[in-house]
Structures are given as C-alpha cells and as structure tokens.
Design an enzyme around this catalytic site. Structure first.
Site, mmCIF file in Angstrom:
data_model
loop_
_atom_site.group_PDB
_atom_site.id
_atom_site.type_symbol
_atom_site.label_atom_id
_atom_site.label_comp_id
_atom_site.label_asym_id
_atom_site.label_seq_id
_atom_site.Cartn_x
_atom_site.Cartn_y
_atom_site.Cartn_z
ATOM 1 N N HIS A 290 0.811 -1.225 0.000
ATOM 2 C CA HIS A 290 0.000 0.000 0.000
ATOM 3 C C HIS A 290 0.844 1.275 0.000
ATOM 4 O O HIS A 290 0.347 2.342 0.346
ATOM 5 C CB HIS A 290 -0.973 -0.026 1.186
ATOM 6 C CG HIS A 290 -1.990 -1.131 1.071
ATOM 7 N ND1 HIS A 290 -2.769 -1.560 2.122
ATOM 8 C CD2 HIS A 290 -2.356 -1.885 0.011
ATOM 9 C CE1 HIS A 290 -3.562 -2.551 1.705
ATOM 10 N NE2 HIS A 290 -3.322 -2.766 0.444
ATOM 11 N N CYS B 66 4.171 20.947 -11.804
ATOM 12 C CA CYS B 66 3.097 21.042 -12.800
ATOM 13 C C CYS B 66 1.796 21.623 -12.245
ATOM 14 O O CYS B 66 0.829 21.764 -12.983
ATOM 15 C CB CYS B 66 2.835 19.664 -13.423
ATOM 16 S SG CYS B 66 1.849 18.567 -12.391
HETATM 17 P P1 NAD Z 1 -7.094 -3.491 10.209
HETATM 18 O O1 NAD Z 1 -7.212 -2.229 10.988
HETATM 19 O O2 NAD Z 1 -8.196 -3.867 9.291
HETATM 20 O O3 NAD Z 1 -6.868 -4.733 11.195
HETATM 21 C C1 NAD Z 1 -5.885 -4.724 12.183
HETATM 22 C C2 NAD Z 1 -6.079 -5.984 13.018
HETATM 23 O O4 NAD Z 1 -5.007 -6.048 13.961
HETATM 24 C C3 NAD Z 1 -7.393 -5.977 13.826
HETATM 25 O O5 NAD Z 1 -8.105 -7.171 13.536
HETATM 26 C C4 NAD Z 1 -6.924 -5.943 15.282
HETATM 27 O O6 NAD Z 1 -7.698 -6.768 16.125
HETATM 28 C C5 NAD Z 1 -5.519 -6.485 15.203
HETATM 29 N N1 NAD Z 1 -4.608 -5.926 16.216
HETATM 30 C C6 NAD Z 1 -4.474 -4.623 16.578
HETATM 31 N N2 NAD Z 1 -3.485 -4.491 17.483
HETATM 32 C C7 NAD Z 1 -3.008 -5.741 17.726
HETATM 33 C C8 NAD Z 1 -1.992 -6.254 18.577
HETATM 34 N N3 NAD Z 1 -1.240 -5.444 19.342
HETATM 35 N N4 NAD Z 1 -1.776 -7.598 18.595
HETATM 36 C C9 NAD Z 1 -2.522 -8.435 17.806
HETATM 37 N N5 NAD Z 1 -3.488 -7.985 16.971
HETATM 38 C C10 NAD Z 1 -3.724 -6.663 16.925
HETATM 39 O O7 NAD Z 1 -5.698 -3.418 9.447
HETATM 40 P P2 NAD Z 1 -5.247 -4.051 8.067
HETATM 41 O O8 NAD Z 1 -5.741 -5.445 7.928
HETATM 42 O O9 NAD Z 1 -3.786 -3.766 7.961
HETATM 43 O O10 NAD Z 1 -6.000 -3.172 6.958
HETATM 44 C C11 NAD Z 1 -6.136 -1.784 7.134
HETATM 45 C C12 NAD Z 1 -5.537 -0.893 6.054
HETATM 46 O O11 NAD Z 1 -5.122 0.268 6.716
HETATM 47 C C13 NAD Z 1 -4.319 -1.387 5.390
HETATM 48 O O12 NAD Z 1 -4.579 -1.259 4.062
HETATM 49 C C14 NAD Z 1 -3.183 -0.427 5.768
HETATM 50 O O13 NAD Z 1 -2.587 0.070 4.585
HETATM 51 C C15 NAD Z 1 -3.811 0.725 6.424
HETATM 52 N N6 NAD Z 1 -3.267 1.184 7.740
HETATM 53 C C16 NAD Z 1 -1.924 1.205 7.962
HETATM 54 C C17 NAD Z 1 -1.431 1.626 9.183
HETATM 55 C C18 NAD Z 1 0.069 1.619 9.392
HETATM 56 O O14 NAD Z 1 0.824 1.781 8.437
HETATM 57 N N7 NAD Z 1 0.546 1.408 10.618
HETATM 58 C C19 NAD Z 1 -2.295 2.040 10.206
HETATM 59 C C20 NAD Z 1 -3.679 2.028 9.938
HETATM 60 C C21 NAD Z 1 -4.145 1.588 8.697
HETATM 61 ZN ZN ZN Z 2 3.182 17.341 -10.983
#
Ligand code: NAD
Ligand code: ZN
Length: 256
Positions: A126, A162
């Site tokens: 992503h 641009c």
């Molecule tokens: P999501 O938010 O859908 O799911 C995260 C999962 O992690 C949840 O099911 C939660 O229960 C679990 N979780 C949270 N903390 C935890 C821990 N300490 N131990 C164990 N489990 C834990 O996230 P996703 O599946 O990555 O999808 C969300 C989208 O959001 C992705 O596309 C991502 O690009 C983006 N995102 C990225 C960040 C980042 O870069 N840190 C933060 C938020 C969202």
């Molecule tokens: Zn540009």
C-alpha cells in the site's frame, strides 16, 4: 491460556520445518508503536467512520475540502514519531535464518525497515506515507518537505513542477495497487511453504487473497491477530495474543 501455549508450540514447529517463509503484516503490528489501526476496537474508523472519506481516491481528487482535511490529519499523525516495537524487531530473526522470502506489508509506516528488516525484502503493498506523489506528473518528493509547506499555511499544496494534485504515495481506497508490487507479493506467497500473517483483519483485498493463494499452493498458514479473521478456518494455527509478545515468543523460542 494452555490452548494458547499449545498453539504457540505448533506454530514454532511449523516455522522450524519451513524452508521458505512469507510474512504478511497489517496495521495491528504497529498499534503497540502508538499508531492506531482502522478496524480494531480503538481503530480510526471504528471511532470515526467519516474519516474513511479522506482515504478514498475519488473524494480526495474531487473535493478540495477532503484534501485540506487529509493534510490536517497527516500533520498530527502519531506515525511521524513512532518507533518500531518488539514484533517488528523480532522478524529480523527470519532473515538471519535465511528462510524469509518476503516481508509483505499493508502498512505505510516504514517501521519494518526501521526495525532492522532488509528494505530489499519488504514489499509495501500500500505504498509509504513518507513520500508524496503528484497525481498528474508522477513526481515524488519526501513528505517532510510537503508538510513544511502545509505548516507554512498552504492548506492544499500543489505540485511545484506542474501544479497538479499532491497525494501521499499510498494506495487509497478505489486506487489500484502497483501491478509489479502485487505480482511480487503473489510470487512470494506461491513459492513459500509457510505464510505467517500478523496483525491484519484480512478484510482488505487484494492483500487478503494472498492467504488462500498460499494455501492452494501448498503452504501452511499461521494467523496471529487479536480478533477473528475470515481465514481462521483455513489456517493451520491461529494465535490470539498481542503481537509485541507473540512474535518474539514465536521466533526467539524456535528450535535452531
Ligand atoms: P485493520 O485495521 O483492518 O486490522 C488490524 C487488526 O489487527 C485488527 O483485527 C486488530 O484486532 C488487530 N490488532 C491490533 N493491534 C493488535 C496487537 N497489538 N496484537 C494483535 N493484533 C492486533 O488493518 P489491516 O488489515 O492492515 O487493513 C487496514 C488498512 O489500513 C491497510 O490497508 C493499511 O494500509 C492501512 N493502515 C496502515 C497503518 C500503518 O501503516 N501502521 C495504520 C492504519 C491503517
Ligand atoms: Zn506534478
């Protein structure tokens, strides 16, 4: 508790026998670094469903108010000062053991690289929030410089080359993934004998499709996530603890 210990032992056994491991991480591996996830109990969208708009391409491109909101949110992101946690750091062990094929992440925070993972093995499905990209001419600039302009009063900074719309170099909803990056992740999933997913709700596609792809290709699957996922049934082992503990336990407790 006893079940969790037995599951951990089974997962360690699978890892010890694996020759080629792909890891797929999600926002849950970074929550213990202070970056909220989207769909966990304290998630950004669980608490404020409207925030989803700023991450949707169509709204971002069409509506300057959405862009202004997105830049304001970005200034305050806890990710700028976040540090890698024990889970990010523990993953380096798989590289030392020479079994890691790829560390595929949905995260945009670069904490794997900063936690010691070889950038050449990190596949950022992503994109990254540390860079900005012009939607029109494709020019890339470090995000820090663009945020300086926002702090200086430009509430919707335009491309300096641009005049086009600037956006973080991340994949928004409604935006296609980079086909080469996705192909690399799929190759890794197909060629591995173990897929380990960490901290992802497995609800975002095409990332989540790597799980059935790996399984069909003969891989064992270990899912570690605090909440249920749609693929728990398909997994060989499911671990529920918090990742800052589970990942070091899993990897440092492995027989060598
Ligand atoms: P999501 O938010 O859908 O799911 C995260 C999962 O992690 C949840 O099911 C939660 O229960 C679990 N979780 C949270 N903390 C935890 C821990 N300490 N131990 C164990 N489990 C834990 O996230 P996703 O599946 O990555 O999808 C969300 C989208 O959001 C992705 O596309 C991502 O690009 C983006 N995102 C990225 C960040 C980042 O870069 N840190 C933060 C938020 C969202
Ligand atoms: Zn540009």
């Amino acid at each position: 508790m006893i079940d969790e210990q037995a599951a951990l032992e089974r997962a360690r056994g699978l890892l010890a026998r694996a020759h080629a491991v792909t890891v797929l991480t999600g926002a849950g591996i970074s929550t213990e670094s202070g970056i909220p996830d989207f769909r966990g109990p304290q998630g950004v969208w669980t608490r404020n469903p409207g925030a989803e708009k700023t991450a949707t391409l169509q709204h971002y491109l069409a509506d300057p108010d959405v862009r202004r909101q997105a830049w304001r949110n970005r200034l305050d992101s806890p990710a700028w000062s976040a540090e890698p946690n024990a889970a990010h750091r523990a993953l380096v062990k798989l590289e030392r053991d020479r079994v890691l094929v790829a560390l595929v992440t949905q995260n945009i925070d670069e904490l794997h690289q900063r936690g010691g993972s070889d950038p050449a093995l990190v596949v950022e499905l992503h994109g990254t929030m540390w860079w900005a990209r012009c939607w029109d001419c494709g020019d890339r600039q470090p995000m820090a410089g663009v945020l300086e302009r926002v702090r200086g009063g430009e509430d919707d900074p335009a491309c300096l080359l641009c005049g086009g719309i600037l956006k973080s170099a991340t994949i928004s909803f409604g935006q296609d993934l980079d086909p080469a990056v996705l192909a690399r992740a799929e190759r890794a999933a197909r060629s591995s004998d173990l897929l380990l997913t960490l901290g992802t709700s497995l609800g975002v596609y095409p990332a989540a499709a790597l799980v059935p792809l790996a399984k069909r290709s003969g891989a064992r699957v270990v899912i570690a996530n605090a909440q249920e996922t749609p693929y728990d049934e398909l997994a060989d082992v499911v671990l529920r603890g918090s990742l800052g503990q589970v990942v070091p336990d899993l990897l440092t407790g492995m027989p060598t």
